[in-house]
Write a protein that holds these residues in place. Structure first.
Motif, mmCIF file in Angstrom:
data_model
loop_
_atom_site.group_PDB
_atom_site.id
_atom_site.type_symbol
_atom_site.label_atom_id
_atom_site.label_comp_id
_atom_site.label_asym_id
_atom_site.label_seq_id
_atom_site.Cartn_x
_atom_site.Cartn_y
_atom_site.Cartn_z
ATOM 1 N N VAL A 1 38.419 -20.895 60.448
ATOM 2 C CA VAL A 1 38.134 -20.420 61.798
ATOM 3 C C VAL A 1 38.058 -18.898 61.778
ATOM 4 O O VAL A 1 38.471 -18.255 60.824
ATOM 5 C CB VAL A 1 39.217 -20.884 62.791
ATOM 6 N N LYS B 1 36.366 -28.588 62.305
ATOM 7 C CA LYS B 1 36.162 -29.886 61.657
ATOM 8 C C LYS B 1 34.836 -30.490 62.084
ATOM 9 O O LYS B 1 34.062 -30.991 61.246
ATOM 10 C CB LYS B 1 37.318 -30.817 62.008
ATOM 11 N N TYR C 1 40.452 -25.303 65.650
ATOM 12 C CA TYR C 1 40.432 -25.997 64.361
ATOM 13 C C TYR C 1 39.720 -27.345 64.465
ATOM 14 O O TYR C 1 39.047 -27.783 63.525
ATOM 15 C CB TYR C 1 41.852 -26.171 63.827
ATOM 16 N N THR D 1 44.670 -22.916 69.646
ATOM 17 C CA THR D 1 44.387 -22.829 68.216
ATOM 18 C C THR D 1 43.964 -24.190 67.674
ATOM 19 O O THR D 1 43.012 -24.292 66.887
ATOM 20 C CB THR D 1 45.623 -22.319 67.459
#
Length: 243
Positions: A93, A86, A82, A78
Motif C-alpha cells: 500500500v 488485495k 489493504y 488501514t
C-alpha cells in the motif's frame, strides 16, 4: 510493503423523481505523518468543493512510527486499504492513494488524473449506474437503492465534515492542516439483490452538531473481506444536504 510519496458541495436541486448521479467515488488513503499527503488532501478538498463526486478521506496508522501519531487514523481504515490492495493485485500500500469507484487507483494528488479516469469509467460502463438516495427526515435517515443487476453490500461510511489539525512532530511538523470528510467508522447495513430496497438509520449516527455526515456506497464484494466495484453512492450531511 509501504510507500509514502507516493468531496462535497450541494448539488443543484432536482425534482423528487429525479436523482443526480455522482461522477464517481474517490476514497483517499492519507496520513498526517506523510510529507507527500498534504497536496492530496488539498486535491480532495477541491473535489468536495466541486460537488460532483462522493469524496472520502481514510487516515491510516502505519506511518505513526515516523514521529507523529495521526489523530484521525484507525486500524479499520488501514484494513480497508489493504483489502483494496488485495483486490487490485498489489503487494503493498502507499499514501496518498486514491481508489476510484472501487475499481482502480491513482496518486491522490493527481487531480487531473482522477477526473480523467472517472470520466473514462463513466463512458465504459464502470461508473455509478444504480440510483442511491439518502435524506434526513426528522430523527431518521431514509436510504433508497434503485434497481440494477447483481448483488452488493449497502455500506455506510461515517465521516466528519472538517477537522483542523496542528501537526507538531514528524514529516509535517509545524503545519496546520484542514482535513475534510475524514472517515470515523464503516458499517455494512444490509444486502442488495438488484431489486429496489429501502433502509432506515437513526439520524443520531451523523454526530451532534453540523460536522457529521455519511456516504452510502453500494459495493460489490470479491469475497467476504475484499471490496470490489462500487455501483452507486450518495452522501447526506447532518444539515440534510444530500449529494
Amino acid at each position: 510493503m509501504l510507500a509514502c510519496g507516493f468531496g462535497l458541495a450541494a448539488m443543484p436541486a432536482v425534482a423528487d423523481d429525479e436523482t443526480v448521479k455522482p461522477a464517481g467515488v474517490v476514497e483517499l488513503f492519507t496520513s498526517q505523518g506523510c510529507s507527500s499527503c498534504p497536496p492530496a488532501d488539498a486535491a480532495l478538498k477541491k473535489l468536495i468543493d466541486d460537488g460532483k463526486v462522493v469524496a472520502l478521506s481514510y487516515h491510516v496508522d502505519y506511518w505513526n512510527y515516523l514521529g507523529w501519531a495521526d489523530t484521525l487514523a484507525s486500524k479499520d481504515n488501514t484494513a480497508r486499504q489493504y483489502a483494496y490492495a488485495k483486490m487490485l493485485g498489489r503487494s503493498g500500500v502507499y499514501t496518498p492513494q486514491a481508489v476510484l469507484n472501487g475499481r482502480d487507483h491513482i496518486n491522490g494528488a493527481d487531480l487531473d488524473g482522477i477526473n480523467s479516469r472517472l470520466s473514462a469509467m463513466n463512458s465504459t460502463g464502470k461508473g455509478l449506474d444504480v440510483p442511491v438516495e439518502a435524506s434526513v427526515r426528522k430523527d431518521e435517515i431514509d436510504i433508497k437503492i434503485g434497481a440494477g443487476s447483481g448483488k452488493a453490500n449497502v455500506v455506510v461510511v461515517y465521516f466528519n465534515r472538517e477537522q483542523l489539525v496542528d501537526v507538531k512532530k514528524g514529516e509535517n511538523s509545524g503545519k496546520r492542516i484542514s482535513y475534510w470528510h475524514s472517515v470515523r467508522d464503516i458499517q455494512t447495513i444490509g444486502m442488495w439483490d438488484g431489486k429496489p430496497a429501502d433502509f432506515v438509520l437513526p439520524a443520531s449516527v451523523l454526530n451532534e452538531g453540523d460536522n457529521g455526515g455519511c456516504a452510502v456506497l453500494l459495493q460489490k464484494m470479491k469475497d467476504s473481506e475484499t471490496p470490489g466495484a462500487i455501483l452507486g453512492a450518495t452522501t447526506v450531511m447532518a444539515d440534510n444536504t444530500a449529494n
